[in-house]
Design a protein around this motif. Sequence first.
Motif, PDB file in Angstrom:
ATOM      1  N   GLN A  13      -2.672  -8.546  -5.108  1.00  0.00           N
ATOM      2  CA  GLN A  13      -1.581  -8.800  -5.549  1.00  0.00           C
ATOM      3  C   GLN A  13      -1.777  -9.156  -7.059  1.00  0.00           C
ATOM      4  N   ILE A  14      -2.657 -10.230  -7.311  1.00  0.00           N
ATOM      5  CA  ILE A  14      -2.691 -10.945  -8.356  1.00  0.00           C
ATOM      6  C   ILE A  14      -3.538  -9.658  -9.471  1.00  0.00           C
ATOM      7  N   GLN A  15      -4.365  -8.775  -9.207  1.00  0.00           N
ATOM      8  CA  GLN A  15      -4.819  -7.795  -9.849  1.00  0.00           C
ATOM      9  C   GLN A  15      -4.082  -6.889 -10.278  1.00  0.00           C
ATOM     10  N   ILE A  16      -2.990  -6.535  -9.377  1.00  0.00           N
ATOM     11  CA  ILE A  16      -1.998  -5.565  -9.700  1.00  0.00           C
ATOM     12  C   ILE A  16      -0.888  -6.043 -10.566  1.00  0.00           C
ATOM     13  N   GLY A  17      -0.560  -7.353 -10.389  1.00  0.00           N
ATOM     14  CA  GLY A  17       0.376  -7.884 -11.252  1.00  0.00           C
ATOM     15  C   GLY A  17      -0.219  -7.930 -12.704  1.00  0.00           C
ATOM     16  N   SER A  18      -1.576  -8.291 -12.927  1.00  0.00           N
ATOM     17  CA  SER A  18      -2.144  -8.618 -14.157  1.00  0.00           C
ATOM     18  C   SER A  18      -2.371  -7.357 -14.808  1.00  0.00           C
ATOM     19  N   ALA A  19      -2.616  -6.250 -14.183  1.00  0.00           N
ATOM     20  CA  ALA A  19      -2.826  -4.908 -14.512  1.00  0.00           C
ATOM     21  C   ALA A  19      -1.580  -4.404 -15.183  1.00  0.00           C
ATOM     22  N   ILE A  20      -0.480  -4.699 -14.632  1.00  0.00           N
ATOM     23  CA  ILE A  20       0.818  -4.327 -15.368  1.00  0.00           C
ATOM     24  C   ILE A  20       1.309  -5.049 -16.307  1.00  0.00           C
ATOM     25  N   ASN A  21       1.007  -6.288 -16.182  1.00  0.00           N
ATOM     26  CA  ASN A  21       1.430  -7.500 -17.214  1.00  0.00           C
ATOM     27  C   ASN A  21       0.734  -7.264 -18.259  1.00  0.00           C
ATOM     28  N   ASP A  22      -0.529  -7.004 -18.500  1.00  0.00           N
ATOM     29  CA  ASP A  22      -1.262  -6.871 -19.753  1.00  0.00           C
ATOM     30  C   ASP A  22      -0.785  -5.976 -20.497  1.00  0.00           C
ATOM     31  N   ILE A  27       7.103   0.232 -18.399  1.00  0.00           N
ATOM     32  CA  ILE A  27       6.431   0.676 -17.177  1.00  0.00           C
ATOM     33  C   ILE A  27       7.646   1.387 -16.463  1.00  0.00           C
ATOM     34  N   PHE A  28       7.471   2.419 -15.375  1.00  0.00           N
ATOM     35  CA  PHE A  28       8.366   2.983 -14.824  1.00  0.00           C
ATOM     36  C   PHE A  28       8.696   2.289 -13.547  1.00  0.00           C
ATOM     37  N   GLU A  29      10.067   2.229 -13.310  1.00  0.00           N
ATOM     38  CA  GLU A  29      10.691   1.469 -12.383  1.00  0.00           C
ATOM     39  C   GLU A  29      10.329   1.732 -11.006  1.00  0.00           C
ATOM     40  N   PRO A  30       9.861   0.838 -10.020  1.00  0.00           N
ATOM     41  CA  PRO A  30       9.280   1.420  -8.661  1.00  0.00           C
ATOM     42  C   PRO A  30      10.485   2.107  -7.793  1.00  0.00           C
ATOM     43  N   ASP A  31      11.812   1.510  -8.241  1.00  0.00           N
ATOM     44  CA  ASP A  31      12.738   2.203  -7.438  1.00  0.00           C
ATOM     45  C   ASP A  31      12.994   3.710  -7.767  1.00  0.00           C
ATOM     46  N   LEU A  32      12.596   4.129  -9.246  1.00  0.00           N
ATOM     47  CA  LEU A  32      12.702   5.557  -9.435  1.00  0.00           C
ATOM     48  C   LEU A  32      11.508   6.405  -8.882  1.00  0.00           C
ATOM     49  N   ILE A  33      10.415   5.818  -8.780  1.00  0.00           N
ATOM     50  CA  ILE A  33       9.045   6.520  -8.116  1.00  0.00           C
ATOM     51  C   ILE A  33       9.496   6.503  -6.616  1.00  0.00           C
ATOM     52  N   LEU A  81       3.888   1.303  -4.311  1.00  0.00           N
ATOM     53  CA  LEU A  81       4.839   1.615  -5.344  1.00  0.00           C
ATOM     54  C   LEU A  81       4.442   1.124  -6.896  1.00  0.00           C
ATOM     55  N   LYS A  82       4.118   0.138  -7.036  1.00  0.00           N
ATOM     56  CA  LYS A  82       3.727  -0.435  -8.394  1.00  0.00           C
ATOM     57  C   LYS A  82       2.473   0.066  -8.965  1.00  0.00           C
ATOM     58  N   LEU A  83       1.322   0.464  -7.920  1.00  0.00           N
ATOM     59  CA  LEU A  83       0.156   1.238  -8.285  1.00  0.00           C
ATOM     60  C   LEU A  83       0.577   2.626  -8.847  1.00  0.00           C
ATOM     61  N   SER A  84       1.549   3.193  -8.097  1.00  0.00           N
ATOM     62  CA  SER A  84       1.820   4.775  -8.623  1.00  0.00           C
ATOM     63  C   SER A  84       2.617   4.433  -9.731  1.00  0.00           C
ATOM     64  N   CYS A  85       3.476   3.547 -10.221  1.00  0.00           N
ATOM     65  CA  CYS A  85       4.112   3.265 -11.382  1.00  0.00           C
ATOM     66  C   CYS A  85       2.906   3.181 -12.646  1.00  0.00           C
ATOM     67  N   GLU A  86       2.093   2.392 -12.231  1.00  0.00           N
ATOM     68  CA  GLU A  86       0.875   2.135 -13.193  1.00  0.00           C
ATOM     69  C   GLU A  86      -0.062   3.495 -13.397  1.00  0.00           C
ATOM     70  N   ARG A  89       2.027   5.785 -15.619  1.00  0.00           N
ATOM     71  CA  ARG A  89       1.942   5.465 -17.014  1.00  0.00           C
ATOM     72  C   ARG A  89       0.833   5.741 -17.585  1.00  0.00           C
ATOM     73  N   ILE A  90      -0.377   5.442 -17.250  1.00  0.00           N
ATOM     74  CA  ILE A  90      -1.713   5.764 -17.638  1.00  0.00           C
ATOM     75  C   ILE A  90      -1.918   7.303 -17.925  1.00  0.00           C
ATOM     76  N   PHE A  91      -1.445   7.934 -16.850  1.00  0.00           N
ATOM     77  CA  PHE A  91      -1.427   9.272 -17.037  1.00  0.00           C
ATOM     78  C   PHE A  91      -0.620   9.846 -18.178  1.00  0.00           C
ATOM     79  N   ILE A  92       0.417   9.542 -18.337  1.00  0.00           N
ATOM     80  CA  ILE A  92       1.401   9.858 -19.524  1.00  0.00           C
ATOM     81  C   ILE A  92       0.856   9.478 -20.850  1.00  0.00           C
TER      82      ILE A  92
END
Length: 127
Positions: A13-22, A27-33, A81-86, A89-92
Amino acid sequence: MERRRRKCKIEEQIQIGSAINDNETPIFEPDLIRAIFKQIWIRKAQEREGTGIQNTDAMDSEIGAGTSKKIRPTFANPNALKLSCELLRIFITETVQRAATIAEAEGGTKIEAIHLERVLPQLFVDF
């Protein structure tokens, strides 16, 4: 064993959060995904059942005891969902950067559909 599992989960969870916050990019909203995934799950379930009737209530219900795998709702883990959003984002971002490189090499100042068409085959191989 349980303690180690919890520790791994917290580190994940820390790695996911830091990857997103860096990144300062939006980012895409998890609810949208989740909504996009849900539509795909519904469509796939309908194809398996051979019906064209949409029943979104079954996808939101809780899993009950004794439910078969066919009628059990599908859900996504919040971290997935957070990882899918990230990943999206990276893909686009990568797609736009590659298309911009091609447009610049051709002397253009705008990215056009032809530039995207040229980068997509290699991009799909890379991802």
